[in-house]
Design a protein around this motif. Structure first.
Motif, PDB file in Angstrom:
ATOM      1  N   ALA A  11     -12.242 -27.864  33.605  1.00 37.73           N
ATOM      2  CA  ALA A  11     -11.207 -26.860  33.847  1.00 37.73           C
ATOM      3  C   ALA A  11     -10.728 -26.921  35.297  1.00 37.73           C
ATOM      4  O   ALA A  11     -11.508 -27.159  36.213  1.00 37.73           O
ATOM      5  CB  ALA A  11     -11.745 -25.472  33.545  1.00 37.73           C
ATOM      6  N   ASP A  12      -9.441 -26.709  35.485  1.00 41.54           N
ATOM      7  CA  ASP A  12      -8.878 -26.522  36.818  1.00 41.54           C
ATOM      8  C   ASP A  12      -8.907 -25.026  37.098  1.00 41.54           C
ATOM      9  O   ASP A  12      -8.361 -24.239  36.310  1.00 41.54           O
ATOM     10  CB  ASP A  12      -7.436 -27.016  36.876  1.00 41.54           C
ATOM     11  N   ALA A  29     -16.119 -28.176  36.793  1.00 36.52           N
ATOM     12  CA  ALA A  29     -14.815 -27.570  37.056  1.00 36.52           C
ATOM     13  C   ALA A  29     -14.226 -28.169  38.327  1.00 36.52           C
ATOM     14  O   ALA A  29     -14.952 -28.633  39.205  1.00 36.52           O
ATOM     15  CB  ALA A  29     -14.953 -26.068  37.204  1.00 36.52           C
ATOM     16  N   ARG A  30     -12.919 -28.148  38.416  1.00 35.95           N
ATOM     17  CA  ARG A  30     -12.233 -28.638  39.602  1.00 35.95           C
ATOM     18  C   ARG A  30     -11.524 -27.465  40.263  1.00 35.95           C
ATOM     19  O   ARG A  30     -10.648 -26.842  39.667  1.00 35.95           O
ATOM     20  CB  ARG A  30     -11.213 -29.704  39.219  1.00 35.95           C
ATOM     21  N   VAL A  31     -11.916 -27.120  41.491  1.00 34.63           N
ATOM     22  CA  VAL A  31     -11.302 -26.016  42.235  1.00 34.63           C
ATOM     23  C   VAL A  31     -10.018 -26.554  42.862  1.00 34.63           C
ATOM     24  O   VAL A  31     -10.052 -27.419  43.726  1.00 34.63           O
ATOM     25  CB  VAL A  31     -12.257 -25.466  43.314  1.00 34.63           C
ATOM     26  N   VAL A  32      -8.876 -26.025  42.399  1.00 34.25           N
ATOM     27  CA  VAL A  32      -7.592 -26.521  42.877  1.00 34.25           C
ATOM     28  C   VAL A  32      -7.040 -25.674  44.024  1.00 34.25           C
ATOM     29  O   VAL A  32      -6.288 -26.176  44.848  1.00 34.25           O
ATOM     30  CB  VAL A  32      -6.564 -26.621  41.722  1.00 34.25           C
ATOM     31  N   CYS A  50      -2.026 -19.702  40.633  1.00 37.87           N
ATOM     32  CA  CYS A  50      -2.453 -20.175  39.305  1.00 37.87           C
ATOM     33  C   CYS A  50      -1.303 -20.861  38.580  1.00 37.87           C
ATOM     34  O   CYS A  50      -1.495 -21.897  37.947  1.00 37.87           O
ATOM     35  CB  CYS A  50      -2.978 -19.018  38.474  1.00 37.87           C
ATOM     36  N   ALA A  67      -0.457 -24.290  40.350  1.00 36.83           N
ATOM     37  CA  ALA A  67      -1.493 -25.307  40.139  1.00 36.83           C
ATOM     38  C   ALA A  67      -1.771 -25.548  38.659  1.00 36.83           C
ATOM     39  O   ALA A  67      -2.568 -26.416  38.323  1.00 36.83           O
ATOM     40  CB  ALA A  67      -2.779 -24.891  40.839  1.00 36.83           C
ATOM     41  N   ASN A  68      -1.126 -24.762  37.791  1.00 39.58           N
ATOM     42  CA  ASN A  68      -1.372 -24.850  36.351  1.00 39.58           C
ATOM     43  C   ASN A  68      -2.869 -24.734  36.053  1.00 39.58           C
ATOM     44  O   ASN A  68      -3.442 -25.517  35.292  1.00 39.58           O
ATOM     45  CB  ASN A  68      -0.791 -26.131  35.773  1.00 39.58           C
ATOM     46  N   ALA A  69      -3.499 -23.736  36.676  1.00 43.11           N
ATOM     47  CA  ALA A  69      -4.944 -23.535  36.553  1.00 43.11           C
ATOM     48  C   ALA A  69      -5.298 -22.964  35.188  1.00 43.11           C
ATOM     49  O   ALA A  69      -4.510 -22.241  34.567  1.00 43.11           O
ATOM     50  CB  ALA A  69      -5.438 -22.588  37.640  1.00 43.11           C
ATOM     51  N   ASP A  70      -6.496 -23.303  34.732  1.00 43.47           N
ATOM     52  CA  ASP A  70      -6.980 -22.800  33.452  1.00 43.47           C
ATOM     53  C   ASP A  70      -7.580 -21.407  33.574  1.00 43.47           C
ATOM     54  O   ASP A  70      -7.613 -20.663  32.598  1.00 43.47           O
ATOM     55  CB  ASP A  70      -8.037 -23.757  32.886  1.00 43.47           C
TER      56      ASP A  70
END
Length: 145
Positions: A32-33, A63-66, A105, A108-111
């Motif tokens: 997940a971003d 997870a990837r912290v964007v 969010c 960055a199109n974060a989840d």
């Protein structure tokens, strides 16, 4: 004779069910971003270390912290009296900071948005609705397997 019944003017409490996608995120953060959000008082001098530690823990979970966003309380003279309290009992953060998190969010199109501080169920529901994505606390992500 009976008197006519008066309508009860108290607001009706509605129970909102959580969408399945929000429940699914609590189980795993793998792939997940995420946007990492921290809320710290001015007394907390090592907040950058805590944010870096949280990012490492999430990375270890896959997870990837964007984006990382920090809200500090008590930095100004007016906020020093209320350092132990959240800005808002509904959202933990100030409303301007919530808008900033929502924009980050979206960009960055974060989840999901993961909060370093623990969230109450009400805060979690409110933030999830305002951000249009799951808002969970770091502790709930780390304890889920």
């Amino acid at each position: 004779m009976h008197q006519p019944r008066r309508r009860d003017r108290r607001p009706v409490r509605r129970v909102h069910s959580k969408p399945a996608q929000h429940r699914a995120f609590q189980l795993t953060a793998e792939g997940a971003d995420v946007v990492l959000v921290g809320y710290f008082s001015a007394k907390q001098k090592d907040f950058e270390t805590l944010m870096a530690s949280a990012a490492r823990k999430l990375a270890a979970r896959g997870a990837r912290v964007v984006v990382q966003i920090v809200q500090r309380r008590g930095v100004s003279a007016g906020g020093a009296r209320k350092m132990g309290l959240p800005y808002s009992s509904r959202t933990l953060l100030s409303y301007g900071k919530v808008r900033e998190v929502a924009q980050a969010c979206d960009r960055a199109n974060a989840d999901a948005a993961i909060f370093v501080s623990s969230l109450t169920e009400r805060q979690q529901r409110t933030l999830t609705g305002m951000l249009d994505r799951p808002a969970v606390s770091l502790s709930s992500v780390l304890t889920a397997n």
